[in-house]
Design an enzyme around this catalytic site. Structure first.
Site, PDB file in Angstrom:
ATOM      1  N   ARG A 162      16.485  -7.973  -3.873  1.00 22.43           N
ATOM      2  CA  ARG A 162      16.298  -8.528  -5.220  1.00 22.43           C
ATOM      3  C   ARG A 162      15.075  -9.456  -5.272  1.00 22.43           C
ATOM      4  O   ARG A 162      14.260  -9.384  -6.182  1.00 22.43           O
ATOM      5  CB  ARG A 162      17.545  -9.325  -5.637  1.00 22.43           C
ATOM      6  CG  ARG A 162      18.769  -8.472  -5.817  1.00 22.43           C
ATOM      7  CD  ARG A 162      19.979  -9.321  -6.134  1.00 22.43           C
ATOM      8  NE  ARG A 162      21.183  -8.527  -6.147  1.00 22.43           N
ATOM      9  CZ  ARG A 162      21.887  -8.218  -5.061  1.00 22.43           C
ATOM     10  NH1 ARG A 162      21.508  -8.651  -3.884  1.00 22.43           N
ATOM     11  NH2 ARG A 162      22.962  -7.466  -5.141  1.00 22.43           N
ATOM     12  N   ILE A 163      14.983 -10.369  -4.284  1.00 18.10           N
ATOM     13  CA  ILE A 163      13.889 -11.358  -4.326  1.00 18.10           C
ATOM     14  C   ILE A 163      12.594 -10.757  -3.778  1.00 18.10           C
ATOM     15  O   ILE A 163      11.540 -10.833  -4.428  1.00 18.10           O
ATOM     16  CB  ILE A 163      14.300 -12.632  -3.551  1.00 18.10           C
ATOM     17  CG1 ILE A 163      15.504 -13.290  -4.248  1.00 18.10           C
ATOM     18  CG2 ILE A 163      13.129 -13.612  -3.462  1.00 18.10           C
ATOM     19  CD1 ILE A 163      16.177 -14.402  -3.459  1.00 18.10           C
ATOM     20  N   THR A 242      11.278 -18.448   2.129  1.00 20.23           N
ATOM     21  CA  THR A 242      12.175 -18.966   1.077  1.00 20.23           C
ATOM     22  C   THR A 242      13.561 -18.363   1.242  1.00 20.23           C
ATOM     23  O   THR A 242      14.366 -18.417   0.317  1.00 20.23           O
ATOM     24  CB  THR A 242      11.648 -18.615  -0.330  1.00 20.23           C
ATOM     25  OG1 THR A 242      11.467 -17.203  -0.393  1.00 20.23           O
ATOM     26  CG2 THR A 242      10.349 -19.318  -0.649  1.00 20.23           C
ATOM     27  N   ARG A 244      16.300 -18.094   4.432  1.00 21.77           N
ATOM     28  CA  ARG A 244      17.178 -19.057   5.090  1.00 21.77           C
ATOM     29  C   ARG A 244      16.416 -19.613   6.288  1.00 21.77           C
ATOM     30  O   ARG A 244      15.700 -18.859   6.981  1.00 21.77           O
ATOM     31  CB  ARG A 244      18.476 -18.398   5.566  1.00 21.77           C
ATOM     32  CG  ARG A 244      19.515 -18.212   4.473  1.00 21.77           C
ATOM     33  CD  ARG A 244      20.120 -19.536   4.025  1.00 21.77           C
ATOM     34  NE  ARG A 244      21.116 -19.397   2.976  1.00 21.77           N
ATOM     35  CZ  ARG A 244      20.890 -19.502   1.678  1.00 21.77           C
ATOM     36  NH1 ARG A 244      19.654 -19.723   1.238  1.00 21.77           N
ATOM     37  NH2 ARG A 244      21.871 -19.395   0.794  1.00 21.77           N
ATOM     38  N   GLU A 273      20.102 -28.458   6.982  1.00 19.91           N
ATOM     39  CA  GLU A 273      19.770 -28.974   5.646  1.00 19.91           C
ATOM     40  C   GLU A 273      20.732 -30.071   5.223  1.00 19.91           C
ATOM     41  O   GLU A 273      21.942 -29.877   5.366  1.00 19.91           O
ATOM     42  CB  GLU A 273      19.786 -27.838   4.637  1.00 19.91           C
ATOM     43  CG  GLU A 273      18.678 -26.839   4.904  1.00 19.91           C
ATOM     44  CD  GLU A 273      18.363 -25.953   3.698  1.00 19.91           C
ATOM     45  OE1 GLU A 273      19.014 -26.082   2.657  1.00 19.91           O
ATOM     46  OE2 GLU A 273      17.446 -25.136   3.814  1.00 19.91           O
ATOM     47  N   HIS A 292      14.036 -26.961  -0.512  1.00 13.86           N
ATOM     48  CA  HIS A 292      15.006 -25.899  -0.860  1.00 13.86           C
ATOM     49  C   HIS A 292      15.234 -25.877  -2.375  1.00 13.86           C
ATOM     50  O   HIS A 292      16.335 -26.097  -2.870  1.00 13.86           O
ATOM     51  CB  HIS A 292      16.338 -26.067  -0.110  1.00 13.86           C
ATOM     52  CG  HIS A 292      17.158 -24.793  -0.135  1.00 13.86           C
ATOM     53  ND1 HIS A 292      18.045 -24.448   0.851  1.00 13.86           N
ATOM     54  CD2 HIS A 292      17.209 -23.773  -1.035  1.00 13.86           C
ATOM     55  CE1 HIS A 292      18.607 -23.279   0.563  1.00 13.86           C
ATOM     56  NE2 HIS A 292      18.111 -22.860  -0.584  1.00 13.86           N
TER      57      HIS A 292
END
Ligand code: NAD
Length: 341
Positions: A162-163, A242, A244, A273, A292
């Site tokens: 998708r990305i 972008t 993980r 994170e 993030h």
């Protein structure tokens, strides 16, 4: 009428006033919300053990936590990636697990493109040149090093779902040659993106000028970019992540930047994170770091809240959510949508 307990374990919104208002209109719902991301496991279990529907953002749902949910019918991940949830444990306990794969894909793609542009045009280095010139009244561009025209260069896209697919479409207008590495892409997906072939990871790493990561994090992709892979890349290459943090070995990337194996990196996601203050990329040269924020936009924020509320209402009506991860449950529940409790 069945009474439902809905629990949000942790959230990224400023407040949950909209959700509180929605649930207050439903006589049969008790709604509780917490910020349990960093809390001890026992506290998380205490809050969710008798919940019927649970929404999680970043809290860890390991087999022990999942096994402790006595009544849960639906666990919903607030987001796209779900590496914080043990899916086989959900399936074993007959808990349907859903996620929101269609939200914020455009925003993350825009973040990747922003980092690509920021690194390629060296925007942060140019701010230092500007501040220095304001003091000295002399332009000194030497600290910026080389800047390369993106037109005609090669963009490597690792993971083209998708990305990644959106990044391909956005970057096609830049006049870049695009090399995709995604062993799972079928002919229909390739056709839709105008790609006639895909490449193995090593070929993309060796040939691309800018490489952007868009895979999920799993056992196959963890540290897929480590010292050997960074050494395969061109010295002039830029690496953007972008997806993980865990798909790149942070220590190795910092070393590559410090020792000039590659020219720059644009990073939105981190292995831990939030990262600790001594995270090595903070001190690395040519590291453009964002917090993030790939998911972030007002539009995406409302999009996911509406989608999660739709999933909750579907569950209460005995219907399946929009996107079930453990679809094998459909066969295991004997025609029912949710487990009997
Ligand atoms: N930065 C952010 O704020 C943010 C927000 C949302 C999602 N994400 C992350 O973005 C990533 C991509 O999300 P998506 O929605 O595009 O996922 P997706 O499932 O649609 O696409 C992932 C693609 O990666 C491919 N892939 C899997 N293993 C691979 C491998 N070993 N080598 C190459 N390709 C491989 C798959 O075939 C798939 O096409 C995920 O890691 C997700 O967690 C980040």
């Amino acid at each position: 009428m069945k009474q439902w307990k809905v629990v949000i374990t942790d959230y990224i919104e400023n407040d949950l006033n909209w959700e509180i208002e929605q649930f207050s209109k439903m006589d049969n719902v008790t709604f509780e919300h917490y910020q349990l991301k960093q809390s001890p496991k026992a506290e998380l279990i205490e809050k969710i053990k008798d919940a019927d529907i649970v929404v999680v953002n970043m809290a860890t749902f390991d087999p022990e936590v999942i096994g402790a949910m006595e009544k849960c019918q639906l666990l919903i991940r607030h987001g796209i990636g779900y590496d914080n949830v043990n899916v086989p444990a959900c399936t074993k306990n007959k808990i349907r697990f859903s996620y929101q794969p269609d939200y914020c894909a455009t925003e993350v793609a825009e973040q990747a493109v922003s980092l690509i542009m920021c690194c390629a045009r060296k925007l942060f280095a140019s701010l230092e040149v500007l501040k220095d010139a304001a003091q000295t009244q002399i332009w000194n561009f030497a600290p910026m090093g080389e800047v390369h025209r993106m037109f005609g260069q090669t963009l490597g896209v690792i993971g083209c779902g998708r990305i990644g697919g959106r990044v391909v479409r956005m970057m096609q207008s830049f006049g870049m040659k695009i090399m995709v590495c995604d062993p799972y892409l079928d002919e229909r997906q390739k056709g839709a993106l105008g790609i006639d072939q895909t490449y193995d990871l090593e070929t993309v790493l060796r040939e691309a000028d800018i490489i952007t990561m868009h895979t999920p994090l799993n056992d196959d992709t963890r540290h897929m970019i480590d010292e050997p892979q960074l050494k395969m890349m061109k010295k002039s290459a830029i690496l953007v992540n972008t997806s993980r943090g865990g798909v790149i070995n942070t220590e190795a990337l910092a070393k590559a930047l410090n020792e000039g194996w590659i020219a720059g990196a644009g990073i939105d996601v981190y292995e831990v994170e939030p990262p600790p203050p001594d995270m090595p990329l903070f001190g690395a040269p040519n590291a453009t770091l964002s917090a993030h924020i790939g998911w972030m936009s007002v539009e995406a924020g409302w999009d996911i809240r509406y989608k999660i509320m739709d999933d909750i209402k579907a569950c209460m009506a005995g219907q399946a959510p929009a996107n079930t991860v453990n679809k094998e449950l459909d066969g295991m529940l004997g025609g029912k949508v949710y487990r009997e409790v």
